[in-house]
Design an enzyme around this catalytic site. Sequence first.
Site, PDB file in Angstrom:
ATOM      1  N   ARG A 153       0.861  -1.175   0.000  1.00 37.33           N
ATOM      2  CA  ARG A 153       0.000   0.000   0.000  1.00 37.33           C
ATOM      3  C   ARG A 153       0.902   1.231   0.000  1.00 37.33           C
ATOM      4  O   ARG A 153       2.046   1.185   0.475  1.00 37.33           O
ATOM      5  CB  ARG A 153      -0.899   0.018   1.239  1.00 37.33           C
ATOM      6  CG  ARG A 153      -1.802  -1.211   1.376  1.00 37.33           C
ATOM      7  CD  ARG A 153      -2.589  -1.142   2.678  1.00 37.33           C
ATOM      8  NE  ARG A 153      -3.502  -2.271   2.828  1.00 37.33           N
ATOM      9  CZ  ARG A 153      -3.195  -3.400   3.473  1.00 37.33           C
ATOM     10  NH1 ARG A 153      -1.994  -3.531   4.030  1.00 37.33           N
ATOM     11  NH2 ARG A 153      -4.065  -4.379   3.567  1.00 37.33           N
ATOM     12  N   LYS A 177      -1.953  -2.683   8.003  1.00 36.33           N
ATOM     13  CA  LYS A 177      -3.148  -2.258   8.726  1.00 36.33           C
ATOM     14  C   LYS A 177      -3.251  -2.972  10.070  1.00 36.33           C
ATOM     15  O   LYS A 177      -2.927  -4.148  10.181  1.00 36.33           O
ATOM     16  CB  LYS A 177      -4.395  -2.553   7.886  1.00 36.33           C
ATOM     17  CG  LYS A 177      -4.585  -1.605   6.709  1.00 36.33           C
ATOM     18  CD  LYS A 177      -5.912  -1.852   6.021  1.00 36.33           C
ATOM     19  CE  LYS A 177      -6.177  -0.832   4.927  1.00 36.33           C
ATOM     20  NZ  LYS A 177      -7.482  -1.051   4.269  1.00 36.33           N
ATOM     21  N   HIS A 244      -2.568   1.937  -5.913  1.00 36.93           N
ATOM     22  CA  HIS A 244      -3.348   0.733  -5.629  1.00 36.93           C
ATOM     23  C   HIS A 244      -3.534  -0.121  -6.880  1.00 36.93           C
ATOM     24  O   HIS A 244      -3.706  -1.339  -6.790  1.00 36.93           O
ATOM     25  CB  HIS A 244      -4.706   1.111  -5.033  1.00 36.93           C
ATOM     26  CG  HIS A 244      -5.128   0.206  -3.911  1.00 36.93           C
ATOM     27  ND1 HIS A 244      -4.483   0.190  -2.691  1.00 36.93           N
ATOM     28  CD2 HIS A 244      -6.109  -0.733  -3.828  1.00 36.93           C
ATOM     29  CE1 HIS A 244      -5.062  -0.706  -1.913  1.00 36.93           C
ATOM     30  NE2 HIS A 244      -6.043  -1.282  -2.573  1.00 36.93           N
ATOM     31  N   ARG A 247      -0.790  -2.493  -7.045  1.00 35.91           N
ATOM     32  CA  ARG A 247      -1.039  -3.578  -6.074  1.00 35.91           C
ATOM     33  C   ARG A 247      -1.997  -4.596  -6.694  1.00 35.91           C
ATOM     34  O   ARG A 247      -1.777  -5.816  -6.586  1.00 35.91           O
ATOM     35  CB  ARG A 247      -1.628  -2.962  -4.806  1.00 35.91           C
ATOM     36  CG  ARG A 247      -2.025  -3.931  -3.695  1.00 35.91           C
ATOM     37  CD  ARG A 247      -2.423  -3.098  -2.478  1.00 35.91           C
ATOM     38  NE  ARG A 247      -3.177  -3.822  -1.484  1.00 35.91           N
ATOM     39  CZ  ARG A 247      -2.639  -4.505  -0.484  1.00 35.91           C
ATOM     40  NH1 ARG A 247      -1.330  -4.583  -0.358  1.00 35.91           N
ATOM     41  NH2 ARG A 247      -3.399  -5.116   0.404  1.00 35.91           N
ATOM     42  N   HIS A 270      -3.854  -9.154   3.641  1.00 38.20           N
ATOM     43  CA  HIS A 270      -5.299  -9.229   3.837  1.00 38.20           C
ATOM     44  C   HIS A 270      -5.616 -10.029   5.095  1.00 38.20           C
ATOM     45  O   HIS A 270      -5.013 -11.081   5.335  1.00 38.20           O
ATOM     46  CB  HIS A 270      -5.967  -9.900   2.642  1.00 38.20           C
ATOM     47  CG  HIS A 270      -6.040  -9.033   1.428  1.00 38.20           C
ATOM     48  ND1 HIS A 270      -6.230  -9.532   0.155  1.00 38.20           N
ATOM     49  CD2 HIS A 270      -5.963  -7.676   1.288  1.00 38.20           C
ATOM     50  CE1 HIS A 270      -6.247  -8.526  -0.711  1.00 38.20           C
ATOM     51  NE2 HIS A 270      -6.097  -7.403  -0.045  1.00 38.20           N
ATOM     52  N   TYR A 279      -9.281 -11.584  -6.868  1.00 36.88           N
ATOM     53  CA  TYR A 279      -8.336 -11.694  -7.982  1.00 36.88           C
ATOM     54  C   TYR A 279      -8.586 -12.940  -8.818  1.00 36.88           C
ATOM     55  O   TYR A 279      -8.207 -12.979  -9.987  1.00 36.88           O
ATOM     56  CB  TYR A 279      -6.899 -11.651  -7.453  1.00 36.88           C
ATOM     57  CG  TYR A 279      -6.621 -10.318  -6.810  1.00 36.88           C
ATOM     58  CD1 TYR A 279      -6.521  -9.162  -7.581  1.00 36.88           C
ATOM     59  CD2 TYR A 279      -6.543 -10.186  -5.424  1.00 36.88           C
ATOM     60  CE1 TYR A 279      -6.325  -7.922  -6.992  1.00 36.88           C
ATOM     61  CE2 TYR A 279      -6.343  -8.954  -4.835  1.00 36.88           C
ATOM     62  CZ  TYR A 279      -6.238  -7.827  -5.623  1.00 36.88           C
ATOM     63  OH  TYR A 279      -6.059  -6.601  -5.043  1.00 36.88           O
TER      64      TYR A 279
END
Length: 298
Positions: A153, A177, A244, A247, A270, A279
Amino acid sequence: MDLAPGWDALIDEYRSHLTAERGLSVHTVRAYTSDLTELAAQVAVPPSAVTLAGLRGWLAAMADAEAAPATVQRRVACVRGFFAWAAREGYVAADPAARLKAPKRGRRLPKVLSADTMAEVLDGAEVRAAEEGSAITVRDAALLEILYSSGLRVSELVGLRLRDVDRERRAVTVLGKGGKERTVPLGTPALAALDAWLARRPELAGPASPDTVFLGERGGALDPRVARRVVHAATGPGEGVGPHALRHAMATHLVEGGADLRSVQEMLGHASVATTQIYTHVTSERLNQAYRQAHPRA
């Protein structure tokens, strides 16, 4: 904004909870605070007097304002978390948001640059760095290579520190995150571009420079907005893609190349593999499109 009694203090308490106990980012806490302030203005009653009907009226007002589905989803998640916490801590007698549901939204597949397009973007950045020879163009080439190679990110990229780079393991360690740390491998071109940039980094660094890998023109930490501008410029104004998108491209190309979802999930950071599964939909859609275009009886 004048709110009904009780809101200001309770929102402050919740902000402290999000920061100290849940470790959410400054941006997320700011967004949640804004969402709760808007809710308080809409319902116009103290937190203890909010009802499910009032919350549904708030949802209806967002629908009338044609709020984006993603925005509605985020605000509902924020409000549900807030009232669950408030009920648990005894600030409200019951949780009025326990049965609040956001409207379902259709899945929107991310825009993905093809492998050929990515090669053109990265080769172009390398050529510019060689022709112009400035530290900035060398930095930008490394930035693009690392974003595509690692799927970081933009916040993780600009926060990357010198000690986070492990040349022996050919990887970087990032803080994602929720304060979760993960290690992501780097490809050979990305490592070469990074080495080229680190050799030029002292040209921008000063006594007060941070220990981040990437620096701005004046020697400070690289601003995320600058990183976004670099990506936009490299991919072309017509593409309109930011960090992004690189990514997304990295993840999609990994899946297309046979990487398993669990590995891609770990690389992207994730929390759930369900997020990574988008994806597989992207690659399936691209296969279907190719089939429809090429097969004589499609």
